[in-house]
Design an enzyme around this catalytic site. Structure first.
Site, short mmCIF file in Angstrom:
data_model
loop_
_atom_site.label_atom_id
_atom_site.label_comp_id
_atom_site.label_asym_id
_atom_site.label_seq_id
_atom_site.Cartn_x
_atom_site.Cartn_y
_atom_site.Cartn_z
N LYS A 175 23.22 43.63 45.33
CA LYS A 175 24.19 44.65 45.75
C LYS A 175 25.45 44.49 44.91
O LYS A 175 26.25 43.59 45.11
CB LYS A 175 24.58 44.52 47.22
N GLY A 206 25.96 50.19 47.87
CA GLY A 206 26.57 50.42 49.18
C GLY A 206 27.77 49.54 49.41
O GLY A 206 28.20 48.80 48.52
N GLY A 208 30.14 46.57 51.43
CA GLY A 208 29.93 45.21 51.91
C GLY A 208 29.58 45.15 53.39
O GLY A 208 28.57 44.53 53.76
N PRO A 209 30.38 45.80 54.24
CA PRO A 209 30.10 45.68 55.68
C PRO A 209 28.74 46.27 56.09
O PRO A 209 28.23 45.91 57.15
CB PRO A 209 31.25 46.49 56.32
N VAL A 211 25.69 47.20 53.55
CA VAL A 211 24.58 46.66 52.74
C VAL A 211 24.72 45.15 52.56
O VAL A 211 23.76 44.38 52.71
CB VAL A 211 24.48 47.40 51.39
N GLY A 212 25.95 44.70 52.26
CA GLY A 212 26.17 43.24 52.09
C GLY A 212 25.82 42.50 53.36
O GLY A 212 25.15 41.46 53.34
N GLU A 250 31.19 32.00 45.28
CA GLU A 250 32.18 31.95 44.19
C GLU A 250 33.33 32.84 44.65
O GLU A 250 33.20 34.06 44.66
CB GLU A 250 31.59 32.50 42.88
N CYS A 284 39.26 35.65 38.58
CA CYS A 284 39.36 34.65 39.66
C CYS A 284 39.94 33.35 39.14
O CYS A 284 40.62 32.63 39.87
CB CYS A 284 37.99 34.43 40.26
N GLU A 383 46.27 34.86 46.30
CA GLU A 383 45.69 35.44 45.09
C GLU A 383 46.17 36.89 44.98
O GLU A 383 45.94 37.69 45.88
CB GLU A 383 44.17 35.40 45.20
P1 NAD Z 1 35.29 41.63 47.79
O1 NAD Z 1 35.15 40.38 48.58
O2 NAD Z 1 36.02 42.75 48.40
O3 NAD Z 1 33.86 42.22 47.42
C1 NAD Z 1 32.91 41.47 46.71
C2 NAD Z 1 31.54 41.97 47.08
O4 NAD Z 1 31.30 41.64 48.44
C3 NAD Z 1 31.39 43.49 46.98
O5 NAD Z 1 30.09 43.79 46.54
C4 NAD Z 1 31.59 43.93 48.41
O6 NAD Z 1 30.98 45.16 48.71
C5 NAD Z 1 30.93 42.79 49.17
N1 NAD Z 1 31.37 42.59 50.54
C6 NAD Z 1 32.58 42.89 51.10
N2 NAD Z 1 32.56 42.57 52.42
C7 NAD Z 1 31.34 42.04 52.68
C8 NAD Z 1 30.72 41.54 53.86
N3 NAD Z 1 31.35 41.51 55.03
N4 NAD Z 1 29.46 41.06 53.77
C9 NAD Z 1 28.80 41.07 52.59
N5 NAD Z 1 29.33 41.56 51.46
C10 NAD Z 1 30.59 42.05 51.50
O7 NAD Z 1 35.90 41.21 46.39
P2 NAD Z 1 36.30 42.18 45.19
O8 NAD Z 1 37.58 42.83 45.57
O9 NAD Z 1 35.14 43.00 44.77
O10 NAD Z 1 36.54 41.11 44.02
C11 NAD Z 1 37.70 40.40 43.89
C12 NAD Z 1 37.55 39.01 44.51
O11 NAD Z 1 36.44 38.34 43.92
C13 NAD Z 1 38.74 38.13 44.21
O12 NAD Z 1 39.11 37.42 45.37
C14 NAD Z 1 38.23 37.18 43.16
O13 NAD Z 1 38.89 35.96 43.09
C15 NAD Z 1 36.81 37.02 43.55
N6 NAD Z 1 36.02 36.56 42.40
C16 NAD Z 1 35.58 35.26 42.35
C17 NAD Z 1 34.88 34.81 41.24
C18 NAD Z 1 34.38 33.41 41.15
O14 NAD Z 1 33.49 33.17 40.34
N7 NAD Z 1 34.89 32.47 41.90
C19 NAD Z 1 34.59 35.68 40.22
C20 NAD Z 1 35.05 36.99 40.30
C21 NAD Z 1 35.76 37.42 41.41
#
Ligand code: NAD
Length: 476
Positions: A175, A206, A208-209, A211-212, A250, A284, A383
């Site tokens: 996803k 889709g 996160g809330p 499909v994730g 991550e 990140c 962050e």
């Molecule tokens: P996000 O957490 O909003 O979304 C990441 C993914 O998770 C998306 O696909 C989203 O749809 C999904 N998601 C959201 N809520 C979910 C839930 N309840 N259950 C399952 N899936 C869900 O993050 P973002 O805004 O897309 O990305 C930025 C964040 O990602 C920053 O905090 C950044 O630090 C982090 N990041 C970390 C790394 C690493 O390797 N440590 C790399 C890149 C980005």
């Protein structure tokens, strides 16, 4: 700016493009604010279908010779390289990375990392078996892996999971981020062209809330590998606990660049700023806190401001642009909110901070430098995920380490010092998964991941491959 592209695409389940009527998610170009495409808003039923396809494909893929799987992943790496320009243009359109950066990093890094993991098995002699006394210890695939990825390095995050998962013999339900999902469809085409069988990797678009959540809670998904915010990572962990899944996370970061008093300041500032503002600060591992000797604080600020002024902000399709828009208007507002917080908390706004002079359309934020920041300020703890640097003064080396280790995160960091032994000593005291000394070069085979609330587990190279394996001991 480039003309809008309007495209409609779908899920890929069992090798077929699935694009039924139903709710859709618009993909918005953050530079133009135009809708350029739409993807389906997937449902738990789509996840069920994708998991069934992945489970069915597991039987054949998991028992293939690892070298055969690695050879297929090497073809994927070549396919990514061959379509680099198309991938870069897609990523620029969907999340705003400047085109030169998108070509050089966003679309090229995935070719390098997938090639590296394939070659570990093909040329490096990595063996999934080991003799321990009278035991044969065998690394086997975990099973069906749910991969959930963010928008900031959208293809890199996908490939950092899918490539090692495939080499290890797993099948995948992916996803991608709903903010930048289009590159994932190109990637699925590349997988098919490389001969990865139908159903081995399935794509469900889709939110996160929906499909994730369906992936992380699914009883027939054996592992979930998540990259994204710490807040969402916690929800994934809780949801995955119901079925005791393997969880690899991550998450976010607030990494420190520790500059010691014998460092080459001009070099530390030039390399440091490049890292802080990389991908518009939406990285990140970006070094968003600089921890500097109090006596050198004003000099570092002066150099940082002079360097920051060279970062051109604007149309991401222009080859000379160094900072494009934030990936979305929501992200722009979040970053501007943090800049206002920094001013309200009493940090000195040394550069940037205002959108005056930036394009009126698009999610643009100026490169911003805060000086005289205290470690207890919000801008030093949370962050921001934008081009915002906080410079914090310290009295001595112990205090520098204490400040560097003072957030909930522990993803990356840097040390600049004249003396190598001293630099290494400080690097070892930082509670983070990676540290670069004096601008040490990026290594795509080095493990990447976080301490503390930056996550669990490691991606890339041998450690990233082993993350997608179960370990079995056979006594003889
Ligand atoms: P996000 O957490 O909003 O979304 C990441 C993914 O998770 C998306 O696909 C989203 O749809 C999904 N998601 C959201 N809520 C979910 C839930 N309840 N259950 C399952 N899936 C869900 O993050 P973002 O805004 O897309 O990305 C930025 C964040 O990602 C920053 O905090 C950044 O630090 C982090 N990041 C970390 C790394 C690493 O390797 N440590 C790399 C890149 C980005």
């Amino acid at each position: 700016m480039a003309a809008p592209v309007t495209a409609r695409t779908g899920h890929v389940i069992g090798g077929s493009l699935v694009d039924e009527a139903g709710d859709r998610i618009d993909v918005v170009n953050p530079a133009t604010e135009e809708v350029i495409a739409s993807v389906p808003a997937g449902t738990p039923a789509d996840v069920d279908a994708a998991v069934r396809a992945a489970r069915a494909a597991f039987a054949g893929w998991s028992v293939r010779d690892p070298k055969e799987r690695a050879a297929a992943v090497l073809r994927v790496a070549q396919g990514i390289a061959a379509r680099r320009d198309e991938l870069a243009a897609t990523i620029t359109a969907e999340m705003g990375a400047p085109i030169s950066f998108a070509a050089k990093v966003q679309a090229s890094l995935p070719a390098a990392t997938s090639s590296a993991v394939a070659k570990l098995v093909l040329d490096g002699g990595y063996d999934f078996t080991e003799e321990v006394g009278n035991s044969l210890v065998v690394r086997e695939p975990v099973g069906v892996v749910g991969a959930i990825t963010p928008w900031n390095y959208p293809l890199h995050q996908i490939v950092a999971k899918v490539a090692p998962a495939l080499v290890a013999g797993n099948t995948v339900v992916l996803k991608p981020s709903e903010v930048a999902p289009l590159n994932a469809n190109v990637f699925l085409e590349i997988l098919a062209e490389a001969g990865i069988p139908d159903g081995v990797v399935n794509l469900v678009h889709g939110t996160g809330p929906v499909v994730g959540d369906a992936i992380s809670g699914h009883p027939d998904v054996d592992m979930v590998s998540f990259t994204g915010s710490t807040a969402a990572g916690k929800l994934v962990s809780v949801n995955a606990a119901g079925t005791v899944k393997r969880v690899a996370l991550e998450l976010g970061g607030k990494s420190a660049n520790v500059i010691l008093d014998d460092a080459d300041l001009e070099r530390a500032v030039k390399i440091g700023l490049g890292n802080t503002f990389i991908n518009g600060g939406q990285t990140c591992s970006a070094w968003t806190r600089w921890v500097v000797p109090a006596a050198l604080h004003d000099r570092v600020v002066e150099l940082a401001v002079a360097n920051a002024a060279k970062y051109t902000v604007g149309d991401p399709t222009e080859a000379t642009t160094r900072i494009g828009p934030m990936a979305s208007l929501a992200q722009r507002d979040r970053v501007l909110g943090y800049i206002a917080d920094g001013v309200a908390e009493g940090a000195t706004l040394a550069h940037g901070g205002t959108t005056d002079g930036l394009p009126g359309t698009g999610a643009f934020v100026p490169p911003t430098v805060f000086a005289g920041v205290r470690s207890d300020m919000k801008i030093a703890q949370e962050e921001i995920f934008g081009p915002v640097l906080s410079i914090l003064p310290y009295a001595d080396e112990d205090e520098a380490v204490e400040i560097a280790n003072s957030t909930i995160y522990g993803l990356a960091g840097a040390v600049f010092a004249g003396d190598d032994d001293r630099a290494l000593r400080v690097a070892r005291r930082l509670r983070t998964g990676q540290v670069d000394i004096n601008g040490g070069a990026y290594n795509p085979a080095a493990p990447f991941g976080g301490y503390r609330q930056s996550g669990n587990g490691r991606e890339l190279g041998k450690f990233g491959l082993e993350e997608f394996t179960e370990v079995k001991s056979i006594q003889r």
